[in-house]
Design a protein around this motif. Structure first.
Motif, PDB file in Angstrom:
ATOM      1  N   GLN A   4     -25.365 -34.125  -6.443  1.00 21.98           N
ATOM      2  CA  GLN A   4     -25.299 -33.502  -7.774  1.00 21.98           C
ATOM      3  C   GLN A   4     -23.906 -33.618  -8.379  1.00 21.98           C
ATOM      4  O   GLN A   4     -23.554 -32.872  -9.297  1.00 21.98           O
ATOM      5  CB  GLN A   4     -25.664 -32.006  -7.683  1.00 21.98           C
ATOM      6  CG  GLN A   4     -27.088 -31.737  -7.246  1.00 21.98           C
ATOM      7  CD  GLN A   4     -28.111 -32.215  -8.252  1.00 21.98           C
ATOM      8  OE1 GLN A   4     -27.893 -32.170  -9.458  1.00 21.98           O
ATOM      9  NE2 GLN A   4     -29.236 -32.722  -7.751  1.00 21.98           N
ATOM     10  N   TYR A   5     -23.099 -34.502  -7.827  1.00 17.11           N
ATOM     11  CA  TYR A   5     -21.716 -34.635  -8.297  1.00 17.11           C
ATOM     12  C   TYR A   5     -21.348 -36.102  -8.173  1.00 17.11           C
ATOM     13  O   TYR A   5     -20.819 -36.545  -7.163  1.00 17.11           O
ATOM     14  CB  TYR A   5     -20.805 -33.758  -7.427  1.00 17.11           C
ATOM     15  CG  TYR A   5     -19.415 -33.581  -7.989  1.00 17.11           C
ATOM     16  CD1 TYR A   5     -19.148 -32.573  -8.924  1.00 17.11           C
ATOM     17  CD2 TYR A   5     -18.367 -34.416  -7.595  1.00 17.11           C
ATOM     18  CE1 TYR A   5     -17.868 -32.407  -9.440  1.00 17.11           C
ATOM     19  CE2 TYR A   5     -17.089 -34.248  -8.103  1.00 17.11           C
ATOM     20  CZ  TYR A   5     -16.853 -33.242  -9.021  1.00 17.11           C
ATOM     21  OH  TYR A   5     -15.580 -33.069  -9.536  1.00 17.11           O
ATOM     22  N   ASN A   6     -21.696 -36.880  -9.189  1.00 18.39           N
ATOM     23  CA  ASN A   6     -21.590 -38.339  -9.069  1.00 18.39           C
ATOM     24  C   ASN A   6     -20.843 -38.952 -10.232  1.00 18.39           C
ATOM     25  O   ASN A   6     -20.974 -38.496 -11.367  1.00 18.39           O
ATOM     26  CB  ASN A   6     -23.004 -38.948  -9.020  1.00 18.39           C
ATOM     27  CG  ASN A   6     -23.821 -38.375  -7.881  1.00 18.39           C
ATOM     28  OD1 ASN A   6     -24.602 -37.455  -8.075  1.00 18.39           O
ATOM     29  ND2 ASN A   6     -23.621 -38.879  -6.693  1.00 18.39           N
ATOM     30  N   LYS A  55     -20.335 -35.637 -14.263  1.00 21.71           N
ATOM     31  CA  LYS A  55     -20.823 -35.731 -12.881  1.00 21.71           C
ATOM     32  C   LYS A  55     -22.318 -35.439 -12.713  1.00 21.71           C
ATOM     33  O   LYS A  55     -22.891 -35.741 -11.684  1.00 21.71           O
ATOM     34  CB  LYS A  55     -20.037 -34.748 -11.989  1.00 21.71           C
ATOM     35  CG  LYS A  55     -18.517 -34.966 -11.988  1.00 21.71           C
ATOM     36  CD  LYS A  55     -18.134 -36.244 -11.277  1.00 21.71           C
ATOM     37  CE  LYS A  55     -16.633 -36.428 -11.140  1.00 21.71           C
ATOM     38  NZ  LYS A  55     -15.998 -37.002 -12.359  1.00 21.71           N
ATOM     39  N   GLN A  56     -22.954 -34.844 -13.727  1.00 23.78           N
ATOM     40  CA  GLN A  56     -24.362 -34.417 -13.570  1.00 23.78           C
ATOM     41  C   GLN A  56     -25.306 -35.486 -14.118  1.00 23.78           C
ATOM     42  O   GLN A  56     -26.065 -35.241 -15.057  1.00 23.78           O
ATOM     43  CB  GLN A  56     -24.588 -33.068 -14.257  1.00 23.78           C
ATOM     44  CG  GLN A  56     -24.173 -31.883 -13.389  1.00 23.78           C
ATOM     45  CD  GLN A  56     -22.673 -31.808 -13.182  1.00 23.78           C
ATOM     46  OE1 GLN A  56     -21.921 -31.902 -14.146  1.00 23.78           O
ATOM     47  NE2 GLN A  56     -22.231 -31.656 -11.935  1.00 23.78           N
ATOM     48  N   TRP A 115     -10.719 -35.783  -5.661  1.00 18.64           N
ATOM     49  CA  TRP A 115     -11.710 -35.017  -4.902  1.00 18.64           C
ATOM     50  C   TRP A 115     -12.251 -35.923  -3.791  1.00 18.64           C
ATOM     51  O   TRP A 115     -12.126 -37.155  -3.867  1.00 18.64           O
ATOM     52  CB  TRP A 115     -12.850 -34.486  -5.781  1.00 18.64           C
ATOM     53  CG  TRP A 115     -13.583 -35.503  -6.598  1.00 18.64           C
ATOM     54  CD1 TRP A 115     -13.302 -35.890  -7.875  1.00 18.64           C
ATOM     55  CD2 TRP A 115     -14.717 -36.294  -6.187  1.00 18.64           C
ATOM     56  NE1 TRP A 115     -14.181 -36.854  -8.289  1.00 18.64           N
ATOM     57  CE2 TRP A 115     -15.068 -37.126  -7.275  1.00 18.64           C
ATOM     58  CE3 TRP A 115     -15.472 -36.377  -5.017  1.00 18.64           C
ATOM     59  CZ2 TRP A 115     -16.130 -38.034  -7.222  1.00 18.64           C
ATOM     60  CZ3 TRP A 115     -16.536 -37.271  -4.962  1.00 18.64           C
ATOM     61  CH2 TRP A 115     -16.855 -38.093  -6.059  1.00 18.64           C
ATOM     62  N   LEU A 170     -15.096 -31.527  -1.572  1.00 24.18           N
ATOM     63  CA  LEU A 170     -16.289 -30.961  -2.228  1.00 24.18           C
ATOM     64  C   LEU A 170     -16.926 -29.913  -1.347  1.00 24.18           C
ATOM     65  O   LEU A 170     -17.008 -30.067  -0.138  1.00 24.18           O
ATOM     66  CB  LEU A 170     -17.346 -32.054  -2.495  1.00 24.18           C
ATOM     67  CG  LEU A 170     -17.130 -33.034  -3.635  1.00 24.18           C
ATOM     68  CD1 LEU A 170     -18.442 -33.769  -3.930  1.00 24.18           C
ATOM     69  CD2 LEU A 170     -16.599 -32.376  -4.888  1.00 24.18           C
TER      70      LEU A 170
END
Ligand SMILES: Nc1nc2c(c(=O)[nH]1)N[C@H]1C(S)=C(S)[C@@H](COP(=O)(O)O)O[C@H]1N2
Ligand SMILES: [Mo]
Length: 322
Positions: free
Chosen positions: A83-85, A94-95, A146, A290
């Motif tokens: 869910q963080y791409n 990211k969504q 991150w 993350l």
């Protein structure tokens, strides 16, 4: 990934350090506009809606773990990583997991061309069956400071190179993502230099760590991760790990990547992780892991120096770390 907000400190909230606003250099803008004119001038250039064929590789998952790459930290939960791409084809945030579902990943063909004994196209299922799959636990460090830890399934890139049989004149590998503005709304933003391209030297591509990924968390890739075929280069910043590959070319000139075309002063060809070399607009000394809420020190080559440091002997004059 190019931000307009100037930030000096990695510890600032990610929304500040994360580049979301695009800086356009003149060349990219001009190239993008001419692409738009070309696209509008071609009637019928939009592909018709296609049915999704089924994945013929499901029986290969989960693959056996190759335990040669132990971790110093916990694996990121699947729902967090999923869910963080970063996948700009589907949006500059990211969504994108929902939007990425519109990509049809079967049938899917990979073209192998350039300096090879014979150019060819191969269906993704046939390709995956020709390479045997294994699982590896890799750390992933985004240039935005991150990180995550992921169990990828795939096969060494070196095996695909052997299969492709490049000529000795091949010096670099150039990889290209699909181009389908109908499915990928980000590709309708014509000021970006689509399709996404990345490149690496043949020595890097043959390094044992360079991994072609077809699955994650014991299953075939969900689209947001770059289905059906993406790269993982764990010692480099994440933007080198190109997603949803349709073309692999063997070339004798250094390919210019997507981000390097947009902002060459910020994103280079080598992009090896180094905590001591800051990005022009933020430090790379630490990374936000993350899910954990923690920041930890970043390691040279993201901790993979034992495997890859030797690749860069004699290249000290190059900008190896950005
Ligand atoms: N085609 C394509 N590949 C891409 C990107 C992209 O926008 N498009 N983003 C890159 C960046 S910046 C990162 S950090 C990783 C993110 O991979 P993940 O979403 O699986 O974590 O994909 C890389 N590969
Ligand atoms: Mo990234």
């Amino acid at each position: 990934m190019v931000g307009i907000v100037r930030r000096a400190d990695w510890a600032l909230p990610e929304s500040a350090a994360t580049p979301e606003h695009l800086f356009l250099n003149r060349r990219t803008l001009v190239a993008g506009l001419s692409g738009m004119i070309a696209a509008t001038a071609l009637p019928g250039s939009m592909p018709a809606a296609r049915a999704q064929a089924s994945d013929q590789t499901l029986d290969l998952y989960p693959a056996k773990l190759n335990d040669a790459y132990p971790l110093d930290r916990a694996v990121t939960p699947a729902d967090v990583a999923g869910q963080y791409n970063n996948f700009y084809e589907f949006g500059s945030h990211k969504q994108i997991a929902g939007a990425a579902r519109s990509l049809k990943t079967r049938p899917w063909t990979v073209r192998i061309d350039g300096l090879v004994e014979s150019e060819r196209e191969i269906g993704i299922d046939e390709l995956i069956r020709a390479m045997s799959l294994e699982e590896r636990l890799y750390r992933h460090r985004c240039v935005e400071a991150w990180s995550m830890t992921v169990p990828w399934t795939g096969f060494p890139l070196a095996r695909l190179i052997d299969y492709a049989a490049p000529l000795s004149s091949a010096k670099y590998l150039r990889l290209e993502t699909f181009m389908d503005p109908e499915a990928a709304s980000g590709q309708r933003q014509v000021w970006y230099p689509w399709p996404y391209v990345e490149g690496l030297t043949m020595a890097e591509a043959r390094n044992e760590l360079a991994f072609m990924v077809t699955g994650v968390y014991g299953k075939p890739l969900e689209n947001q991760f770059g289905a059906p075929l993406r790269l993982a280069l764990p010692w480099k910043y994440g933007f080198k790990s190109i997603k949803s590959i349709v073309r692999i070319s063997f070339v004798d000139e250094r390919p210019m990547g997507f981000w390097e075309q947009i902002a060459p002063s910020e994103y280079g060809f080598w992009a090896n992780v180094n905590p001591q070399v800051p990005h022009p607009r933020w430090s790379q000394a630490q990374e936000r892991v993350l899910h954990t809420g923690e920041s930890v020190p970043t390691l040279l080559f993201n901790g993979y120096g034992e495997q890859v440091a030797g690749l860069y002997a004699g290249l000290e004059g190059e900008k190896l770390y950005s």
